[in-house]
Enzyme design. Structure first.
Site, PDB file in Angstrom:
ATOM      1  N   ALA A 116      44.361   5.425 -25.930  1.00 19.34           N
ATOM      2  CA  ALA A 116      43.969   6.763 -26.376  1.00 19.34           C
ATOM      3  C   ALA A 116      42.998   7.507 -25.476  1.00 19.34           C
ATOM      4  O   ALA A 116      42.963   8.739 -25.510  1.00 19.34           O
ATOM      5  CB  ALA A 116      43.374   6.667 -27.787  1.00 19.34           C
ATOM      6  N   GLY A 143      42.634  13.269 -25.654  1.00 23.98           N
ATOM      7  CA  GLY A 143      43.374  14.515 -25.826  1.00 23.98           C
ATOM      8  C   GLY A 143      44.507  14.400 -26.823  1.00 23.98           C
ATOM      9  O   GLY A 143      44.666  15.240 -27.707  1.00 23.98           O
ATOM     10  N   ARG A 150      35.646   3.667 -21.380  1.00 23.42           N
ATOM     11  CA  ARG A 150      36.429   4.871 -21.696  1.00 23.42           C
ATOM     12  C   ARG A 150      36.354   5.245 -23.171  1.00 23.42           C
ATOM     13  O   ARG A 150      36.633   6.393 -23.534  1.00 23.42           O
ATOM     14  CB  ARG A 150      37.891   4.660 -21.272  1.00 23.42           C
ATOM     15  CG  ARG A 150      38.095   4.721 -19.768  1.00 23.42           C
ATOM     16  CD  ARG A 150      39.476   4.230 -19.348  1.00 23.42           C
ATOM     17  NE  ARG A 150      40.567   4.939 -20.000  1.00 23.42           N
ATOM     18  CZ  ARG A 150      41.062   6.107 -19.584  1.00 23.42           C
ATOM     19  NH1 ARG A 150      40.535   6.716 -18.538  1.00 23.42           N
ATOM     20  NH2 ARG A 150      42.079   6.674 -20.217  1.00 23.42           N
ATOM     21  N   CYS A 158      52.718   9.511 -16.956  1.00 24.38           N
ATOM     22  CA  CYS A 158      52.597  10.661 -16.058  1.00 24.38           C
ATOM     23  C   CYS A 158      53.012  10.226 -14.652  1.00 24.38           C
ATOM     24  O   CYS A 158      52.318  10.488 -13.671  1.00 24.38           O
ATOM     25  CB  CYS A 158      51.185  11.246 -16.085  1.00 24.38           C
ATOM     26  SG  CYS A 158      49.877  10.073 -15.671  1.00 24.38           S
TER      27      CYS A 158
END
Length: 550
Positions: free
Chosen positions: A112, A116, A140, A233
């Site tokens: 996660a 976002g 993070r 991505c």
């Protein structure tokens, strides 16, 4: 932009004649996006009144999302600090939209950070159901927690675990699971050139091994009829179509849900997996062909960076009539938050006490639920006993709340809520405390004992020093009308900037109001940004240092 030679060779081999248009996209400016937080604002109303309104254009595949001009710097505006929007690359908004969570769902965002997609999911859940936001990188999770709290999310739990540990606790539990997998990041080269160096350092094969393990555990947590979305991505087939082909071979009850090829999105490329793999390890030709139902977002075909998204569904198990049944959502469940033995669920100790990942406490203590606040899935009004409790707490307040019932963190919270908030007794959830820290935990959650928990629910505040100190997360999750005292600033004025920079502000009698001294919710254009303490016409700043405008 100087692209790695190996990357250029690979993309020429994959794309053939289309490669030149693909490479030309790296010479064009990147796209900037923001997404309005549906928990706090109606998108078009916000757009009409925002300072960027005339320069915003809708992102067609995401609700309440807009392209903005990079010169506008929305991250410096008070509305950002109020959590009215999240700054997010436009293509990165597609996975959560395709996950399509509904209010009441149980949702897992497995990878996660920085948050976002979790905040996007929370906006779509509209405060109903459960969101578990997890990341296995402890550092993070700090950004993850802050972004979820800024967005005003009340129904989230944040964990710092490996997928295998969560799968052991949440087997078949979630309606929807999002895996935005760690990847080689090829799609982000234009947005962040530092990704090029990372790509050259870490191999695609390394990520592919990691992704397969993550997907296997993610699928194990999906209930029959549930939806799993996998996204990256990157452009590498080894991290995209090949991962889905392997998962389908491992788990025959999963099936691809074809995604419409709109907005310039392109179909997945089954031929890049290799038809030579047909018949091996359960990967048949039909499953390979179905990969065309996944989607690729190419930077030369759409207004965003490179992404890959696959939507899968676990086939429902037949009920007594032979019909598939996806199961209930959280909303309306009659669950008391007890384990199978009927005991209240608690966060336990693994090999003795361990540091609480919520910052500052020396170790987990057993969660102490307050059954009178929420019982059996039905919200209770304050009882006569609760009224007597509050009366005793008010009487105890002359000694600073250090003695008697006020030494109980949940009792301290209830006294604070009685004096400073409206309607807190009607909030859904289960009050628990871990040491001096008090949370409102979503209903129906399995026990979290043994897991590394960053936030065990909506973090309300801390009673460590004998009196309740409300958290920034509480402020951000409130509506203006839920606070007894408020101080309102205009987002275009200087006072809101002074507040966000941590300054004390002289209010005077007119702006201090008639509510007397005490905690006040500070508002920017009617939306909470933090706490202050009113004392004799002054607003003493209670905004934590890490939340201030720099």
């Amino acid at each position: 932009m100087k692209l790695p030679e190996r990357f250029v060779e690979k993309m020429r081999r994959l794309l053939g004649p289309e490669a030149e248009a693909f490479f030309a996209s790296y010479d064009r400016p990147r796209h900037y996006g923001l997404r309005v937080n549906g928990l706090k604002a109606e998108p078009e109303q916000w757009r009409a009144g925002s300072p960027f309104g005339g320069r915003l254009a809708p992102v067609p595949w995401a609700k309440g999302a807009y392209y903005y001009d990079g010169e506008d710097r929305p991250g410096k505006h008070p509305h950002y600090y109020a959590g009215l929007y999240y700054i997010q690359e436009p293509s990165a908004m597609a996975p959560a939209e395709l996950l399509d969570p509904k209010p009441g769902d149980r949702v897992l965002d497995l990878c996660a950070a920085p948050g976002g997609k979790s905040t996007q999911i929370a906006s779509l859940l509209q405060g109903q159901g459960v969101l578990v936001a997890n990341d296995n990188a402890g550092e993070r999770t700090k950004a993850l927690a802050k972004n979820i709290e800024r967005a005003g999310v009340r129904n989230a739990v944040i964990t710092n675990e490996e997928p295998a540990a969560l799968a052991a606790r949440f087997a078949g539990w979630f309606d929807r699971v999002l895996v935005d997998a760690p990847c080689s990041g090829e799609g982000m080269f234009r947005k962040d050139e530092s990704m090029i160096a990372e790509w050259e350092k870490h191999s695609v094969e390394r990520y592919a091994v990691m992704q397969r393990d993550i997907l296997r555990h993610a699928a194990a947590m999906l209930k029959p009829g549930g939806t799993l979305v996998y996204s990256t991505c990157t452009f590498s087939p080894e991290e995209n179509e090949a991962q889905i082909a392997a998962l389908l071979a491992d788990d025959p009850k999963l099936e691809i849900v074809p995604v419409a090829h709109a907005y310039g999105w392109s179909p997945g490329r089954p031929e890049w997996v290799g038809m030579a793999a047909a018949g091996q390890d359960g990967i048949d030709a039909d499953k390979l062909a179905g990969l065309a139902g996944t989607v690729r977002l190419w930077p030369h075909r759409t207004e965003g960076e490179g992404h890959y998204v696959a939507v899968l569904r676990r086939r429902p198990e037949p009920d007594a009539d032979g019909q598939g049944e996806a199961g209930e959502r959280i909303a309306g469940r009659e669950e008391s938050g007890r384990d199978e033995a009927g005991r209240e669920e608690r966060i336990g100790r693994r090999s003795g006490r361990r540091a609480e990942r919520n910052g500052g406490n020396s170790g987990y203590e057993a969660a102490r639920p307050h059954a009178g606040f929420k019982n059996g899935g039905k919200t209770d009004k304050f009882s006569r006993r609760d009224g007597a409790l509050y009366g005793r707490l008010r009487k105890d307040s002359t000694d600073g709340g250090r003695n008697g019932l006020a030494s109980d963190p949940i009792a301290c919270w209830m006294a604070f809520a009685r004096d400073h908030l409206r309607g807190a007794e009607r909030w859904e959830g289960r009050l628990v405390n871990y040491g001096s820290r008090v949370y409102l935990q979503p209903d129906g959650l399995p026990g979290l004992d043994g897991l590394k928990v960053v936030r065990a629910g909506w973090y309300l505040g801390d009673a460590a020093r004998g009196r309740f100190e409300p958290s920034q997360a509480l402020a951000m999750g409130l509506k203006a009308e839920e606070a007894v005292r408020t101080v309102a600033f205009d987002s275009s004025g200087t006072d809101i900037v002074r507040y966000l920079k941590g300054e004390t502000i002289h209010l005077g009698a007119d702006r201090a109001g008639s509510g007397g001294n005490g905690y006040a919710l500070v508002l920017a254009d009617g939306h909470p940004v933090g706490w202050g303490k009113i004392a004799d016409g002054m607003l003493k700043n209670a905004l934590p240092a890490g939340w201030r405008m720099i």
